[in-house]
Design a protein around this motif. Structure first.
Motif, PDB file in Angstrom:
ATOM      1  N   VAL A 130      -5.792   2.675   8.495  1.00  0.00           N
ATOM      2  CA  VAL A 130      -6.357   3.632   7.868  1.00  0.00           C
ATOM      3  C   VAL A 130      -7.138   3.097   6.600  1.00  0.00           C
ATOM      4  N   ASP A 131      -8.315   3.775   6.270  1.00  0.00           N
ATOM      5  CA  ASP A 131      -9.061   3.252   5.096  1.00  0.00           C
ATOM      6  C   ASP A 131      -8.848   4.417   4.050  1.00  0.00           C
ATOM      7  N   ALA A 132      -7.775   5.520   4.292  1.00  0.00           N
ATOM      8  CA  ALA A 132      -7.666   6.194   3.268  1.00  0.00           C
ATOM      9  C   ALA A 132      -6.974   6.173   2.274  1.00  0.00           C
ATOM     10  N   GLU A 159       0.342  -2.758   8.336  1.00  0.00           N
ATOM     11  CA  GLU A 159      -1.242  -2.666   8.249  1.00  0.00           C
ATOM     12  C   GLU A 159      -1.250  -2.410   6.706  1.00  0.00           C
ATOM     13  N   THR A 160      -2.148  -3.409   6.176  1.00  0.00           N
ATOM     14  CA  THR A 160      -2.356  -3.621   4.508  1.00  0.00           C
ATOM     15  C   THR A 160      -2.540  -2.209   3.882  1.00  0.00           C
ATOM     16  N   LEU A 164      -0.554   0.049   1.367  1.00  0.00           N
ATOM     17  CA  LEU A 164      -0.970   0.291  -0.127  1.00  0.00           C
ATOM     18  C   LEU A 164      -1.114   1.830  -0.499  1.00  0.00           C
ATOM     19  N   ALA A 165      -1.560   2.310   0.562  1.00  0.00           N
ATOM     20  CA  ALA A 165      -1.806   4.005   0.394  1.00  0.00           C
ATOM     21  C   ALA A 165      -0.504   4.472   0.169  1.00  0.00           C
ATOM     22  N   ALA A 166       0.475   4.086   1.232  1.00  0.00           N
ATOM     23  CA  ALA A 166       1.786   4.905   1.056  1.00  0.00           C
ATOM     24  C   ALA A 166       2.753   4.394   0.136  1.00  0.00           C
ATOM     25  N   HIS A 171       9.759   8.764  -1.301  1.00  0.00           N
ATOM     26  CA  HIS A 171      10.740   9.065   0.068  1.00  0.00           C
ATOM     27  C   HIS A 171       9.738   8.581   1.443  1.00  0.00           C
ATOM     28  N   VAL A 172       8.994   7.667   1.314  1.00  0.00           N
ATOM     29  CA  VAL A 172       8.163   7.219   2.181  1.00  0.00           C
ATOM     30  C   VAL A 172       8.359   5.480   2.306  1.00  0.00           C
ATOM     31  N   ASP A 173       8.949   4.976   3.165  1.00  0.00           N
ATOM     32  CA  ASP A 173       9.151   3.460   3.296  1.00  0.00           C
ATOM     33  C   ASP A 173       8.342   3.001   4.433  1.00  0.00           C
TER      34      ASP A 173
END
Length: 207
Positions: A130-132, A159-160, A164-166, A171-173
């Motif tokens: 993603v780029d988001a 994916e870097t 970074l976005a997540a 609660h997201v790993d």
């Protein structure tokens, strides 16, 4: 087992055939419990032993008079009430670990993966490139219909941009395929695998 592949935008991305020997194993609570217990015990650090009265290097000679000194009748300076003396009821070095056969560990991982596949909480994504930013990624997660918590597993490396976005989302790993483990898989409501992760996991068991 054939599973539909999705994109991060929740669009159709074709189908993928999952190995039934890995994703269609009948889960057993006793095996899963043993593997999770083994994992959690591996995380425990042994206590650092403190020096008790018998471990302190001080003289054992009686240092005061038995009577007439106006103080207690101490026998030596190793008593816990003295500065530099031994610690009363101190921590002792202990190891909480126990061994678990590799076959049982591998079986537990297969059962953890199969648990999500059986419950319908397994999602396979084409890619997580993603780029988001975080806010945009959160909207994509809502489209995917993730549960309260989700574990994303990618290929050799995560994916870097996605990591970074997540990372600011609760609660997201995110894990690479090599870090897939029973405890983290079972702890999350939804398991999300990329096609690269499926390939690596199947190679891990067949290698």
């Amino acid at each position: 087992m054939k599973v539909k592949v999705k994109t991060l935008d929740a669009k159709a991305g074709g189908d993928i055939e999952l190995n039934d020997a890995i994703f269609a194993v009948e889960p057993r609570e006793d095996i899963l419990h043993r593997v999770v217990l083994w994992q959690l015990e591996k995380r425990r650090a042994p206590a650092r032993a403190t020096r008790e009265r018998s471990d302190v290097a001080r003289t054992g000679k009686k240092w005061g008079r038995q009577k007439g000194g106006g103080t207690a009748r101490h026998g030596d300076r190793r008593a816990p009430i003295f500065i530099g003396g031994g610690k009363a009821h101190g921590a002792r070095a202990r190891s909480f670990g126990h061994s678990l056969n590799k076959k049982v560990r591998a079986m537990g991982l297969k059962m953890a993966l199969s648990t999500h596949a059986k419950a319908g909480s397994l999602i396979v994504l084409d890619s997580i490139a993603v780029d988001a930013k975080t806010q945009a990624l959160k909207g994509q997660f809502e489209k995917l219909g993730l549960g309260r918590s989700a574990l994303f597993i990618d290929g050799d490396t995560v994916e870097t941009n996605f990591a970074l976005a997540a990372r600011n989302l609760p609660h997201v790993d995110v894990l690479p395929a090599g870090g897939a483990n029973v405890y983290d898989i079972l702890k999350h409501d939804t398991l999300v695998l990329t096609k690269a992760a499926v390939e690596k996991l199947e190679a891990r068991f067949n290698g």
